[in-house]
Design an enzyme around this catalytic site. Structure first.
Site, PDB file in Angstrom:
ATOM      1  N   SER A  79       0.918  -1.239   0.221  1.00  0.00           N
ATOM      2  CA  SER A  79       0.120   0.036  -0.277  1.00  0.00           C
ATOM      3  C   SER A  79       0.754   1.643   0.060  1.00  0.00           C
ATOM      4  CB  SER A  79      -1.197  -0.246   0.801  1.00  0.00           C
ATOM      5  OG  SER A  79      -0.387  -0.004   2.740  1.00  0.00           O
TER       6      SER A  79
ATOM      7  N   ARG B 275      22.255 -14.486   4.147  1.00  0.00           N
ATOM      8  CA  ARG B 275      21.877 -12.851   4.102  1.00  0.00           C
ATOM      9  C   ARG B 275      22.813 -12.029   2.997  1.00  0.00           C
ATOM     10  NH1 ARG B 275      18.241 -10.253   7.425  1.00  0.00           N
ATOM     11  NH2 ARG B 275      18.852 -11.506   9.063  1.00  0.00           N
TER      12      ARG B 275
ATOM     13  N   MET C  99      10.413  -6.115   4.687  1.00  0.00           N
ATOM     14  CA  MET C  99      10.383  -7.198   5.841  1.00  0.00           C
ATOM     15  C   MET C  99      11.805  -7.683   5.874  1.00  0.00           C
ATOM     16  SD  MET C  99       7.923  -6.008   7.041  1.00  0.00           S
ATOM     17  CE  MET C  99       7.450  -6.500   8.497  1.00  0.00           C
ATOM     18  N   ARG C 100      12.917  -7.439   5.431  1.00  0.00           N
ATOM     19  CA  ARG C 100      14.458  -8.105   5.737  1.00  0.00           C
ATOM     20  C   ARG C 100      14.964  -6.994   5.975  1.00  0.00           C
ATOM     21  NH1 ARG C 100      13.671 -12.858   5.476  1.00  0.00           N
ATOM     22  NH2 ARG C 100      16.622 -13.219   4.851  1.00  0.00           N
TER      23      ARG C 100
ATOM     24  N   HIS D 246       8.135   3.462   8.652  1.00  0.00           N
ATOM     25  CA  HIS D 246       8.634   3.150   9.624  1.00  0.00           C
ATOM     26  C   HIS D 246       7.030   3.043  10.337  1.00  0.00           C
ATOM     27  CE1 HIS D 246       9.422   0.538  12.948  1.00  0.00           C
ATOM     28  NE2 HIS D 246       9.317   1.058  14.137  1.00  0.00           N
TER      29      HIS D 246
ATOM     30  N   GLU E  80       1.032   7.202   6.250  1.00  0.00           N
ATOM     31  CA  GLU E  80       2.100   6.758   6.029  1.00  0.00           C
ATOM     32  C   GLU E  80       1.739   6.734   4.061  1.00  0.00           C
ATOM     33  OE1 GLU E  80       2.875   2.501   6.842  1.00  0.00           O
ATOM     34  OE2 GLU E  80       2.538   2.199   8.871  1.00  0.00           O
TER      35      GLU E  80
HETATM   36  C1  GRF Z   1       4.435  -0.716   6.814  1.00  0.00           C
HETATM   37  O1  GRF Z   1       2.990  -0.154   8.137  1.00  0.00           O
HETATM   38  C2  GRF Z   1       5.169   0.498   7.138  1.00  0.00           C
HETATM   39  O2  GRF Z   1       5.195   1.308   7.754  1.00  0.00           O
HETATM   40  C3  GRF Z   1       6.098  -1.190   7.322  1.00  0.00           C
HETATM   41  O3  GRF Z   1       5.570  -2.329   6.740  1.00  0.00           O
HETATM   42  C4  GRF Z   1       4.084  -2.115   6.671  1.00  0.00           C
HETATM   43  C5  GRF Z   1       4.182  -2.050   5.152  1.00  0.00           C
HETATM   44  O4  GRF Z   1       2.729  -2.022   4.711  1.00  0.00           O
HETATM   45  N1  GRF Z   1       7.427  -1.012   7.362  1.00  0.00           N
HETATM   46  P1  GRF Z   1       2.352  -1.992   3.225  1.00  0.00           P
HETATM   47  O5  GRF Z   1       3.452  -3.372   2.497  1.00  0.00           O
HETATM   48  O6  GRF Z   1       3.206  -0.574   2.568  1.00  0.00           O
HETATM   49  O7  GRF Z   1       1.115  -2.196   2.401  1.00  0.00           O
END
Ligand code: GRF
Length: 212
Positions: A13, A61, A86-87, A105, A170
Protein backbone atom coordinates in the site's frame (compact mmCIF):
# COMPACT_ATOMS: atom_id res chain seq x y z
CA UNK A 1 17.30 10.24 -15.63
CA UNK A 2 15.84 10.13 -12.11
CA UNK A 3 15.02 6.56 -11.17
CA UNK A 4 13.21 5.43 -8.05
CA UNK A 5 13.58 1.81 -6.96
CA UNK A 6 10.90 0.63 -4.52
CA UNK A 7 11.49 -2.50 -2.45
CA UNK A 8 8.46 -4.38 -1.14
CA UNK A 9 7.68 -7.66 0.58
CA UNK A 10 3.89 -7.79 0.77
CA UNK A 11 0.72 -5.78 0.44
CA UNK A 12 2.32 -2.77 -1.17
CA UNK A 13 0.00 0.00 0.00
CA UNK A 14 2.89 2.39 0.57
CA UNK A 15 4.23 1.50 -2.86
CA UNK A 16 0.78 2.26 -4.24
CA UNK A 17 0.84 5.65 -2.53
CA UNK A 18 4.13 6.36 -4.29
CA UNK A 19 2.82 5.18 -7.66
CA UNK A 20 -0.24 7.42 -7.26
CA UNK A 21 1.76 10.59 -6.65
CA UNK A 22 3.65 12.88 -8.97
CA UNK A 23 7.14 12.37 -7.56
CA UNK A 24 9.23 14.09 -10.21
CA UNK A 25 10.79 10.78 -11.29
CA UNK A 26 11.47 9.51 -14.80
CA UNK A 27 11.38 5.82 -14.05
CA UNK A 28 10.09 3.58 -11.26
CA UNK A 29 11.03 -0.03 -10.66
CA UNK A 30 9.53 -2.31 -7.99
CA UNK A 31 11.64 -5.15 -6.60
CA UNK A 32 10.42 -7.77 -4.14
CA UNK A 33 12.11 -10.50 -2.16
CA UNK A 34 8.77 -12.33 -2.18
CA UNK A 35 7.38 -13.63 -5.49
CA UNK A 36 3.91 -13.77 -3.89
CA UNK A 37 3.90 -10.12 -2.77
CA UNK A 38 0.49 -8.64 -3.61
CA UNK A 39 2.19 -5.37 -4.43
CA UNK A 40 3.93 -6.94 -7.43
CA UNK A 41 0.61 -7.50 -9.17
CA UNK A 42 -0.59 -4.03 -8.35
CA UNK A 43 2.57 -2.54 -9.85
CA UNK A 44 2.33 -4.72 -12.96
CA UNK A 45 -1.31 -3.72 -13.46
CA UNK A 46 -0.13 -0.13 -13.50
CA UNK A 47 2.52 -0.89 -16.09
CA UNK A 48 5.42 -0.54 -13.67
CA UNK A 49 8.53 -2.62 -14.20
CA UNK A 50 8.95 -5.30 -11.51
CA UNK A 51 11.48 -7.95 -10.57
CA UNK A 52 11.95 -10.54 -7.87
CA UNK A 53 15.07 -11.48 -5.96
CA UNK A 54 13.79 -14.29 -3.75
CA UNK A 55 15.74 -14.44 -0.50
CA UNK A 56 14.92 -18.16 -0.20
CA UNK A 57 17.20 -18.84 -3.16
CA UNK A 58 20.26 -17.78 -1.14
CA UNK A 59 22.21 -19.56 1.56
CA UNK A 60 22.63 -16.51 3.78
CA UNK A 61 21.78 -12.82 4.18
CA UNK A 62 25.08 -11.64 2.76
CA UNK A 63 24.73 -13.47 -0.56
CA UNK A 64 21.09 -12.34 -0.93
CA UNK A 65 22.06 -8.75 -0.22
CA UNK A 66 24.90 -8.83 -2.74
CA UNK A 67 22.61 -9.99 -5.54
CA UNK A 68 19.88 -7.56 -4.50
CA UNK A 69 22.37 -4.68 -4.41
CA UNK A 70 23.64 -5.66 -7.85
CA UNK A 71 20.11 -5.83 -9.26
CA UNK A 72 19.30 -2.39 -7.87
CA UNK A 73 22.54 -1.00 -9.29
CA UNK A 74 21.44 -2.02 -12.81
CA UNK A 75 18.81 0.72 -12.57
CA UNK A 76 21.21 3.40 -11.28
CA UNK A 77 18.59 4.78 -8.88
CA UNK A 78 18.70 8.23 -7.41
CA UNK A 79 16.73 6.83 -4.49
CA UNK A 80 15.85 3.41 -3.07
CA UNK A 81 12.65 3.41 -0.99
CA UNK A 82 11.89 0.55 1.41
CA UNK A 83 8.10 0.30 1.32
CA UNK A 84 7.27 -2.53 3.68
CA UNK A 85 10.45 -4.42 2.85
CA UNK A 86 10.62 -7.01 5.60
CA UNK A 87 14.26 -8.09 5.36
CA UNK A 88 17.01 -6.67 7.51
CA UNK A 89 19.73 -5.42 5.20
CA UNK A 90 23.40 -6.11 5.90
CA UNK A 91 25.84 -3.32 6.71
CA UNK A 92 27.52 -3.72 3.33
CA UNK A 93 24.24 -3.13 1.55
CA UNK A 94 23.38 -0.15 3.71
CA UNK A 95 26.81 1.43 3.22
CA UNK A 96 26.55 1.02 -0.54
CA UNK A 97 23.26 2.91 -0.69
CA UNK A 98 23.53 5.10 2.41
CA UNK A 99 22.24 8.62 1.75
CA UNK A 100 19.87 7.39 -0.95
CA UNK A 101 18.10 4.65 0.99
CA UNK A 102 14.95 5.53 2.96
CA UNK A 103 12.39 3.56 4.94
CA UNK A 104 8.85 4.04 6.20
CA UNK A 105 8.42 2.86 9.77
CA UNK A 106 5.12 2.63 11.67
CA UNK A 107 6.06 4.47 14.84
CA UNK A 108 7.34 7.84 15.95
CA UNK A 109 11.02 6.92 16.01
CA UNK A 110 13.12 6.67 18.09
CA UNK A 111 10.19 5.12 19.99
CA UNK A 112 9.31 1.56 19.03
CA UNK A 113 11.91 0.46 16.50
CA UNK A 114 11.43 -3.11 15.24
CA UNK A 115 8.21 -5.07 14.89
CA UNK A 116 4.73 -5.01 16.48
CA UNK A 117 4.88 -1.24 16.91
CA UNK A 118 1.13 -0.70 17.33
CA UNK A 119 0.72 -3.41 19.95
CA UNK A 120 3.67 -2.02 21.86
CA UNK A 121 2.32 1.53 21.67
CA UNK A 122 -1.00 0.33 23.10
CA UNK A 123 0.77 -1.69 25.78
CA UNK A 124 2.82 1.35 26.86
CA UNK A 125 -0.27 3.53 26.89
CA UNK A 126 1.23 6.27 24.74
CA UNK A 127 -1.28 8.94 23.81
CA UNK A 128 0.35 9.88 20.53
CA UNK A 129 1.64 7.40 17.99
CA UNK A 130 2.51 7.69 14.33
CA UNK A 131 4.99 6.99 11.58
CA UNK A 132 8.39 8.08 10.37
CA UNK A 133 10.28 8.26 7.09
CA UNK A 134 14.00 8.09 7.74
CA UNK A 135 17.30 7.41 6.06
CA UNK A 136 18.52 3.88 6.61
CA UNK A 137 21.73 3.39 8.57
CA UNK A 138 23.27 0.16 9.85
CA UNK A 139 21.42 0.54 13.17
CA UNK A 140 17.89 -0.81 12.67
CA UNK A 141 15.16 1.86 12.39
CA UNK A 142 17.55 4.55 13.51
CA UNK A 143 18.62 7.01 10.82
CA UNK A 144 18.13 10.72 10.16
CA UNK A 145 14.42 11.52 10.27
CA UNK A 146 12.94 13.15 7.16
CA UNK A 147 9.28 13.49 8.16
CA UNK A 148 6.90 12.17 10.79
CA UNK A 149 3.15 12.19 11.24
CA UNK A 150 1.27 11.70 14.48
CA UNK A 151 -2.11 10.28 15.35
CA UNK A 152 -3.93 10.36 18.67
CA UNK A 153 -4.27 7.01 20.41
CA UNK A 154 -7.94 6.65 21.32
CA UNK A 155 -9.26 4.80 24.35
CA UNK A 156 -11.17 2.35 22.17
CA UNK A 157 -8.25 1.65 19.83
CA UNK A 158 -7.28 -1.89 18.93
CA UNK A 159 -4.05 -2.82 17.23
CA UNK A 160 -5.95 -2.96 13.92
CA UNK A 161 -7.72 0.39 14.28
CA UNK A 162 -4.52 2.13 15.32
CA UNK A 163 -2.60 0.51 12.45
CA UNK A 164 -5.26 1.73 10.00
CA UNK A 165 -5.01 5.33 11.16
CA UNK A 166 -1.23 5.28 11.14
CA UNK A 167 -1.22 3.72 7.66
CA UNK A 168 -3.29 6.61 6.32
CA UNK A 169 -0.56 8.94 7.52
CA UNK A 170 2.17 6.73 6.08
CA UNK A 171 0.53 7.19 2.70
CA UNK A 172 0.84 10.97 3.10
CA UNK A 173 4.37 11.31 4.42
CA UNK A 174 6.15 8.71 2.30
CA UNK A 175 5.36 10.34 -1.06
CA UNK A 176 6.16 13.73 0.48
CA UNK A 177 9.62 12.53 1.56
CA UNK A 178 10.34 10.97 -1.84
CA UNK A 179 9.25 14.12 -3.64
CA UNK A 180 11.51 16.27 -1.47
CA UNK A 181 14.42 13.93 -2.12
CA UNK A 182 13.84 13.90 -5.86
CA UNK A 183 13.70 17.70 -5.83
CA UNK A 184 17.04 17.83 -3.93
CA UNK A 185 15.37 19.49 -0.94
CA UNK A 186 16.69 17.05 1.68
CA UNK A 187 19.94 18.04 3.40
CA UNK A 188 21.53 16.06 6.23
CA UNK A 189 23.87 17.83 8.60
CA UNK A 190 25.26 16.05 11.63
CA UNK A 191 22.59 13.37 11.39
CA UNK A 192 19.76 15.93 11.29
CA UNK A 193 17.62 16.48 8.21
CA UNK A 194 16.66 19.89 6.96
CA UNK A 195 14.14 20.39 4.19
CA UNK A 196 14.95 23.36 2.03
CA UNK A 197 12.38 25.48 0.21
CA UNK A 198 9.38 24.01 2.05
CA UNK A 199 6.74 25.79 4.09
CA UNK A 200 6.64 25.38 7.85
CA UNK A 201 3.28 23.65 7.64
CA UNK A 202 4.78 21.05 5.30
CA UNK A 203 7.79 20.21 7.42
CA UNK A 204 6.23 20.23 10.85
CA UNK A 205 4.47 17.35 12.51
CA UNK A 206 0.97 16.69 11.30
CA UNK A 207 -1.34 17.27 14.24
CA UNK A 208 -3.42 14.47 15.69
CA UNK A 209 -6.93 14.82 14.38
CA UNK A 210 -5.93 16.58 11.21
CA UNK A 211 -8.10 15.08 8.52
CA UNK A 212 -7.16 16.96 5.38
C1 GRF B 1 3.81 -0.46 6.75
O1 GRF B 1 3.15 -0.29 7.95
C2 GRF B 1 5.22 0.06 6.85
O2 GRF B 1 5.34 1.16 7.70
C3 GRF B 1 5.96 -1.10 7.42
O3 GRF B 1 5.40 -2.23 6.81
C4 GRF B 1 4.05 -1.94 6.43
C5 GRF B 1 3.96 -2.23 4.97
O4 GRF B 1 2.67 -2.06 4.47
N1 GRF B 1 7.39 -0.95 7.20
P1 GRF B 1 2.43 -1.95 2.91
O5 GRF B 1 3.05 -3.20 2.29
O6 GRF B 1 3.09 -0.71 2.42
O7 GRF B 1 0.95 -1.92 2.74
Amino acid sequence: MKTLVILISGRGSNMQALLNTDLNVDRMVVISNNPQAEGLQIAQQQGIETCVVDHRDFKDRQSFDEVLAGKIAEFQPKLVALAGFMRILSDNFVHRYQGRLINIHPSLLPAFPGLATHARALHEGVKIHGCTVHFVTPKLDHGPIIIQAAVAVLPEDTEASLADRVLQQEHRIFPQAVRWFMNDQVKVTGGVVQITHASVSQITLYSPGLTE
